[in-house]
Design a protein around this motif. Structure first.
Motif, PDB file in Angstrom:
ATOM      1  N   SER A 143       0.799  -1.229   0.000  1.00 45.76           N
ATOM      2  CA  SER A 143       0.000   0.000   0.000  1.00 45.76           C
ATOM      3  C   SER A 143       0.832   1.279   0.000  1.00 45.76           C
ATOM      4  O   SER A 143       0.379   2.315  -0.496  1.00 45.76           O
ATOM      5  CB  SER A 143      -0.954   0.011   1.196  1.00 45.76           C
ATOM      6  OG  SER A 143      -0.227  -0.027   2.413  1.00 45.76           O
ATOM      7  N   GLU A 144       2.044   1.222   0.524  1.00 51.01           N
ATOM      8  CA  GLU A 144       2.882   2.424   0.590  1.00 51.01           C
ATOM      9  C   GLU A 144       3.776   2.593  -0.636  1.00 51.01           C
ATOM     10  O   GLU A 144       4.535   3.554  -0.717  1.00 51.01           O
ATOM     11  CB  GLU A 144       3.746   2.390   1.859  1.00 51.01           C
ATOM     12  CG  GLU A 144       2.948   2.312   3.155  1.00 51.01           C
ATOM     13  CD  GLU A 144       1.967   3.463   3.303  1.00 51.01           C
ATOM     14  OE1 GLU A 144       2.373   4.619   3.038  1.00 51.01           O
ATOM     15  OE2 GLU A 144       0.812   3.213   3.671  1.00 51.01           O
ATOM     16  N   TYR A 145       3.688   1.677  -1.572  1.00 52.27           N
ATOM     17  CA  TYR A 145       4.571   1.688  -2.743  1.00 52.27           C
ATOM     18  C   TYR A 145       3.847   2.406  -3.883  1.00 52.27           C
ATOM     19  O   TYR A 145       3.156   1.780  -4.686  1.00 52.27           O
ATOM     20  CB  TYR A 145       4.948   0.256  -3.127  1.00 52.27           C
ATOM     21  CG  TYR A 145       5.843  -0.448  -2.133  1.00 52.27           C
ATOM     22  CD1 TYR A 145       7.042  -1.033  -2.540  1.00 52.27           C
ATOM     23  CD2 TYR A 145       5.516  -0.541  -0.792  1.00 52.27           C
ATOM     24  CE1 TYR A 145       7.872  -1.682  -1.641  1.00 52.27           C
ATOM     25  CE2 TYR A 145       6.325  -1.168   0.122  1.00 52.27           C
ATOM     26  CZ  TYR A 145       7.503  -1.739  -0.309  1.00 52.27           C
ATOM     27  OH  TYR A 145       8.314  -2.375   0.592  1.00 52.27           O
ATOM     28  N   ASP A 146       4.046   3.711  -3.972  1.00 52.16           N
ATOM     29  CA  ASP A 146       3.239   4.486  -4.914  1.00 52.16           C
ATOM     30  C   ASP A 146       3.686   4.352  -6.365  1.00 52.16           C
ATOM     31  O   ASP A 146       3.043   4.902  -7.260  1.00 52.16           O
ATOM     32  CB  ASP A 146       3.189   5.955  -4.503  1.00 52.16           C
ATOM     33  CG  ASP A 146       4.565   6.616  -4.414  1.00 52.16           C
ATOM     34  OD1 ASP A 146       5.581   5.944  -4.692  1.00 52.16           O
ATOM     35  OD2 ASP A 146       4.622   7.805  -4.059  1.00 52.16           O
ATOM     36  N   VAL A 151      -2.686  -4.339 -10.805  1.00 49.33           N
ATOM     37  CA  VAL A 151      -3.834  -4.364 -11.718  1.00 49.33           C
ATOM     38  C   VAL A 151      -4.497  -5.729 -11.770  1.00 49.33           C
ATOM     39  O   VAL A 151      -5.643  -5.853 -12.222  1.00 49.33           O
ATOM     40  CB  VAL A 151      -3.430  -3.933 -13.144  1.00 49.33           C
ATOM     41  CG1 VAL A 151      -2.956  -2.491 -13.148  1.00 49.33           C
ATOM     42  CG2 VAL A 151      -2.379  -4.860 -13.729  1.00 49.33           C
ATOM     43  N   GLY A 152      -3.775  -6.776 -11.332  1.00 49.59           N
ATOM     44  CA  GLY A 152      -4.369  -8.101 -11.395  1.00 49.59           C
ATOM     45  C   GLY A 152      -3.436  -9.184 -10.925  1.00 49.59           C
ATOM     46  O   GLY A 152      -2.380  -8.917 -10.340  1.00 49.59           O
ATOM     47  N   ALA A 182     -12.424  -7.087  -4.303  1.00 45.51           N
ATOM     48  CA  ALA A 182     -13.480  -6.765  -3.338  1.00 45.51           C
ATOM     49  C   ALA A 182     -12.954  -6.018  -2.112  1.00 45.51           C
ATOM     50  O   ALA A 182     -13.739  -5.402  -1.386  1.00 45.51           O
ATOM     51  CB  ALA A 182     -14.194  -8.037  -2.899  1.00 45.51           C
ATOM     52  N   LEU A 183     -11.630  -6.049  -1.901  1.00 47.41           N
ATOM     53  CA  LEU A 183     -11.054  -5.328  -0.767  1.00 47.41           C
ATOM     54  C   LEU A 183     -11.127  -3.812  -0.963  1.00 47.41           C
ATOM     55  O   LEU A 183     -11.036  -3.052   0.001  1.00 47.41           O
ATOM     56  CB  LEU A 183      -9.588  -5.749  -0.569  1.00 47.41           C
ATOM     57  CG  LEU A 183      -9.343  -7.210  -0.178  1.00 47.41           C
ATOM     58  CD1 LEU A 183      -7.847  -7.497  -0.155  1.00 47.41           C
ATOM     59  CD2 LEU A 183      -9.984  -7.543   1.166  1.00 47.41           C
ATOM     60  N   GLY A 184     -11.246  -3.392  -2.225  1.00 49.85           N
ATOM     61  CA  GLY A 184     -11.376  -1.963  -2.519  1.00 49.85           C
ATOM     62  C   GLY A 184     -10.133  -1.156  -2.195  1.00 49.85           C
ATOM     63  O   GLY A 184     -10.238   0.006  -1.770  1.00 49.85           O
ATOM     64  N   LEU A 185      -8.963  -1.727  -2.428  1.00 52.93           N
ATOM     65  CA  LEU A 185      -7.705  -1.049  -2.110  1.00 52.93           C
ATOM     66  C   LEU A 185      -7.334  -0.068  -3.228  1.00 52.93           C
ATOM     67  O   LEU A 185      -7.273  -0.469  -4.394  1.00 52.93           O
ATOM     68  CB  LEU A 185      -6.581  -2.073  -1.936  1.00 52.93           C
ATOM     69  CG  LEU A 185      -6.813  -3.139  -0.859  1.00 52.93           C
ATOM     70  CD1 LEU A 185      -5.723  -4.200  -0.911  1.00 52.93           C
ATOM     71  CD2 LEU A 185      -6.877  -2.498   0.524  1.00 52.93           C
ATOM     72  N   PRO A 186      -7.062   1.180  -2.917  1.00 49.15           N
ATOM     73  CA  PRO A 186      -6.734   2.160  -3.959  1.00 49.15           C
ATOM     74  C   PRO A 186      -5.517   1.772  -4.797  1.00 49.15           C
ATOM     75  O   PRO A 186      -5.486   2.041  -6.003  1.00 49.15           O
ATOM     76  CB  PRO A 186      -6.466   3.442  -3.161  1.00 49.15           C
ATOM     77  CG  PRO A 186      -7.243   3.273  -1.906  1.00 49.15           C
ATOM     78  CD  PRO A 186      -7.167   1.812  -1.587  1.00 49.15           C
TER      79      PRO A 186
END
Length: 220
Positions: A143-146, A151-152, A182-186
Motif C-alpha cells: 500500500s505504501e509503494y506508490d 492491476v491483477g 473486493a477489498l477496494g484497495l486504492p
C-alpha cells in the motif's frame, strides 16, 4: 504461415470461448515474441496486435527500441539487480512475486508500473509465484509503494496438466482476483487476470482471463 492468418484462427477461437464463458469478456491478446525476430514481431503489430510480451531483458529492449506504438509487457521472472535496466520501459509487469522486487521497483521506477502478482496456484516447486493463501496479505503490504499499481493476478498452468486440472487452476486464480478486487484497495484495483497460453488459452478465457499470452500459435 503469415501472422495475420494465425491471428484470424485465434480470434475465431477467442470469440467462441468468450461466448461460452459466464464472464463474456473479450481478453487482451499479448503476442509473446521472445523466440522470434523483430521483423516477425512487427508482422504481428501490422496484423493488429498492439501488445507484445518478452521474458528476457535484451529481447524486451530490442523490441521496445524498434517497434513503435505498442504496449510492452515483461512476462518473465525479473531479477532484482536487473530492475534498473528495464523498469521505466515496462507498461505491464506480469511477475511481481516477492517483496524485494517490489522494493527495487519502488526505488528505481520514475512512473507508476502496472503489475500483476504472480501466483503459484498449482504449487509446483519449479515455478515462481506467491502461494494463494499469501496473496491478500502480500497485496495489502504494497500500500505504501506508490510506483506500483496491482492491476491483477497472473498464473501459469503446468504444461502436463489435464484440461480439468487447468480449469481448476484458472478458476482458483479468478476467485482470488475477485477477492482482492473486493477489498477496494486504492493501490490494487485488481480487475485483471493474466492466464492462458498457446495450449490452454481457450480454457483461460472460459474461466475469466482478461489477458492471454500467445507465442507459438501466433508468431511461431
Amino acid at each position: 504461415m503469415e501472422v495475420k492468418n494465425n491471428l484470424a484462427v485465434i480470434q475465431s477461437e477467442i470469440d467462441t470461448a468468450v461466448a461460452e464463458s459466464p464472464y463474456g469478456q473479450q481478453p487482451t491478446l499479448i503476442a509473446v515474441t521472445k523466440y522470434v525476430t523483430i521483423e516477425r514481431a512487427q508482422e504481428a503489430v501490422d496484423a493488429g496486435v498492439m501488445h507484445l510480451g518478452e521474458n528476457r531483458i535484451e529481447g524486451f529492449l530490442d523490441k521496445k527500441a524498434h517497434i513503435q506504438n505498442v504496449t510492452m509487457h515483461f512476462i518473465g521472472s525479473l531479477q532484482t539487480r536487473k530492475v534498473k535496466e528495464v523498469i521505466d520501459n515496462i507498461d505491464y509487469l506480469h511477475s511481481l512475486d516477492r517483496m524485494s522486487l517490489a522494493q527495487e521497483i519502488q526505488k528505481r521506477a520514475t512512473k507508476k508500473i502496472k503489475c500483476f502478482i504472480q501466483v503459484n496456484v498449482s504449487g509446483e516447486e519449479s515455478k515462481h509465484g506467491i502461494a494463494p493463501e499469501d496473496v491478500q496479505s502480500f497485496v495489502q503490504s504494497l500500500s505504501e509503494y506508490d510506483n506500483i499499481e496491482v492491476v491483477g493476478l497472473m498464473t501459469m498452468a503446468p504444461l502436463d496438466a489435464t484440461d480439468d486440472a487447468i480449469r481448476t487452476y484458472f478458476k482458483q486464480l479468478k476467485q482470488l482476483q475477485l477477492a482482492v478486487n473486493a477489498l477496494g484497495l486504492p493501490h490494487a484495483p485488481c480487475t485483471e487476470t493474466s492466464m492462458g497460453m498457446s495450449n490452454d488459452y481457450k480454457i483461460a478465457i472460459e474461466e475469466g482471463a482478461t489477458f492471454i499470452r500467445i507465442g507459438t500459435k501466433l508468431v511461431g
